[in-house]
Design an enzyme around this catalytic site. Structure first.
Site, short mmCIF file in Angstrom:
data_model
loop_
_atom_site.label_atom_id
_atom_site.label_comp_id
_atom_site.label_asym_id
_atom_site.label_seq_id
_atom_site.Cartn_x
_atom_site.Cartn_y
_atom_site.Cartn_z
N GLY A 74 0.80 -1.22 0.00
CA GLY A 74 0.00 0.00 0.00
C GLY A 74 0.83 1.27 0.00
O GLY A 74 0.57 2.19 0.78
N ILE A 138 11.22 -7.09 12.46
CA ILE A 138 11.97 -8.21 13.07
C ILE A 138 13.38 -8.27 12.49
O ILE A 138 14.26 -8.86 13.08
CB ILE A 138 11.26 -9.57 12.85
CG1 ILE A 138 11.18 -9.93 11.37
CG2 ILE A 138 9.90 -9.58 13.51
CD1 ILE A 138 10.89 -11.42 11.13
N ASP A 139 13.61 -7.62 11.33
CA ASP A 139 14.91 -7.73 10.65
C ASP A 139 16.02 -6.96 11.37
O ASP A 139 17.20 -7.22 11.14
CB ASP A 139 14.82 -7.19 9.21
CG ASP A 139 13.76 -7.91 8.40
OD1 ASP A 139 13.39 -9.04 8.77
OD2 ASP A 139 13.29 -7.34 7.40
N GLU A 234 17.67 -15.82 5.06
CA GLU A 234 17.01 -15.95 3.75
C GLU A 234 17.75 -15.19 2.65
O GLU A 234 17.68 -15.55 1.48
CB GLU A 234 15.56 -15.47 3.83
CG GLU A 234 15.43 -13.99 4.23
CD GLU A 234 14.00 -13.51 4.36
OE1 GLU A 234 13.06 -14.30 4.20
OE2 GLU A 234 13.83 -12.29 4.63
N HIS A 283 6.94 -17.05 8.53
CA HIS A 283 6.17 -16.06 9.30
C HIS A 283 5.94 -16.43 10.76
O HIS A 283 5.42 -15.60 11.51
CB HIS A 283 4.84 -15.78 8.58
CG HIS A 283 5.08 -15.15 7.24
ND1 HIS A 283 5.40 -15.90 6.14
CD2 HIS A 283 5.12 -13.86 6.86
CE1 HIS A 283 5.60 -15.09 5.11
NE2 HIS A 283 5.44 -13.84 5.53
O1 F6P Z 1 10.68 -7.29 6.74
C1 F6P Z 1 10.08 -8.30 7.51
C2 F6P Z 1 9.99 -9.59 6.73
O2 F6P Z 1 9.44 -10.56 7.57
C3 F6P Z 1 11.30 -10.06 6.11
O3 F6P Z 1 12.16 -10.67 7.06
C4 F6P Z 1 10.79 -10.98 5.02
O4 F6P Z 1 11.72 -11.10 3.98
C5 F6P Z 1 9.55 -10.27 4.56
O5 F6P Z 1 9.12 -9.43 5.60
C6 F6P Z 1 8.43 -11.22 4.17
O6 F6P Z 1 7.39 -10.46 3.66
P1 F6P Z 1 5.94 -11.08 3.36
O7 F6P Z 1 5.17 -11.04 4.64
O8 F6P Z 1 5.39 -10.17 2.32
O9 F6P Z 1 6.13 -12.49 2.88
#
Ligand code: F6P
Length: 359
Positions: A74, A138-139, A234, A283
């Site tokens: 958004g 969280i990053d 990741e 998640h």
């Molecule tokens: O920025 C937070 C985060 O959880 C990252 O660690 C991850 O790459 C991304 O968001 C995942 O995003 P989505 O919820 O769109 O899959």
């Protein structure tokens, strides 16, 4: 004063604690508070504003998610609009956000978000929106604050998962590859990998060599150990290679990481001949109750944001500079991503314990 609060980007444990602290601090000053649903989307919807009262923010400090909803699709500066042929066009709706904000009688915005959302807040501030940012992710990748809320809870979740994998890895003499989040940074992998006793930690800040990773795994099978745990951020990638993406960049979407654990499991299994399994925590790391540290930080940030609004100090973000919470200009706050320092003490500690970074 009539102030608004929104949450943007991916959720992080502690968002509701910020909403509660900011709302109560404002209500205690005699101000009115509303929440904007799903980032900025609620501004464009008739029922998109919700009153935040003592009742509606009661009992939410310990809850995960966000009572306002959020979205990472958004961005008002690049709003996706579908054409008659199904193609997506990106439209700048920032002027509309500013005028809608005024039309709805709002005096200030507390924007709670990560680097993407705070970059949007910074642009909106340049266009005249009175905004105070609150950093979340969280990053833990925002340079201007020593830590973001949500990070320590994610580390706890990942550490718990890695700890549990030891017994099954040992029982089957397997190599377990655990993928954790973090986008282009390795904070979660480093902290959870060290606390959860991984043998190999792969982070984007240190491109890895597969040979070196496999050597460390083979070492673990010499003697009587016979299993190994690899934690991969990741966004980690091999020397001369690229990170593994779950979704290619499409119009209006940011790239989505994912898949390194599966890829490494195949490569390591083939190269070492060891039985290898992979899992990605995904998640799970964003869900659940914030831990006590994240609750406290979130409450401090929410209350500090209202202090800044009261002082008329806009275009800035609250930031932790222990033991104080300070204000930093938004433009400065989003200028760079904070990566793991390679000469930092946590990397040094991991190396001195014999943990491999695959380099
Ligand atoms: O920025 C937070 C985060 O959880 C990252 O660690 C991850 O790459 C991304 O968001 C995942 O995003 P989505 O919820 O769109 O899959």
């Amino acid at each position: 004063m009539r102030i608004a609060i929104n949450t943007g980007g991916g959720d992080a444990p502690g968002l509701n604690a910020v909403i509660r602290a900011a709302s109560l601090s404002a209500l205690n000053l005699g101000w009115e508070v509303v929440g904007i649903r799903r980032g900025y989307q609620g501004l464009f919807e008739e029922d998109g504003l919700v009153p935040l009262t003592r009742g509606s923010v009661r009992g939410i400090t310990h809850t995960g998610g966000t009572i306002l909803g959020t979205t990472n699709r958004g961005n008002p500066l690049q709003w996706p609009v579908e054409g008659p042929d199904g193609s997506i066009r990106l439209v700048d709706r920032s002027e509309e956000v500013v005028s809608e904000f005024k039309r709805r009688g709002l005096d200030a915005l507390i924007a709670i978000g990560g680097d993407g959302s705070l970059r949007i807040a910074s642009k909106l501030s340049e266009k005249g929106l009175p905004v105070v940012g609150v950093p979340k992710t969280i990053d833990n990748d925002l340079a201007a604050t020593q830590v973001t809320f949500g990070f320590h809870t994610a580390v706890e979740t990942a550490t718990d998962a890695i700890s549990k994998l030891h017994s099954t890895a040992e029982a089957h003499s397997r190599v377990m590859i655990v993928e954790v989040m973090g986008r282009g940074t390795g904070w979660i992998a480093l902290y959870a990998g060290l606390a959860g006793t991984a043998d190999v930690i792969l982070i984007p800040e240190i491109p890895y060599r597969l040979d070196s990773v496999c050597e460390r795994i083979d070492d673990r099978y010499e003697g009587d150990v016979g299993f190994a745990i690899v934690v991969a951020a990741e966004g980690a990638f091999p020397e001369g290679g690229d990170p593994v993406l779950a979704e290619k960049r499409a119009t209006g979407k940011t790239e989505r990481f994912g898949g390194i654990a599966d890829q490494l499991a195949n490569e390591i299994g083939e190269r070492t001949g060891r039985e290898t399994r992979s899992l990605a925590l995904r998640h799970l790391q964003r869900g659940g109750q914030p831990n006590a540290y994240d609750r406290l930080l979130a409450l401090q940030f929410g209350s500090a944001a209202i202090n800044l609004v009261q002082d008329g100090h806009f275009g800035c973000m609250v930031a932790l500079d222990p033991p104080n919470v300070l204000a930093v200009p938004l433009a400065e706050a989003v200028a760079e991503i904070r990566q793991v320092p390679l000469d930092g003490d946590v990397v040094r500690t991991a190396r001195s314990l014999g943990i491999s970074f695959g380099d």
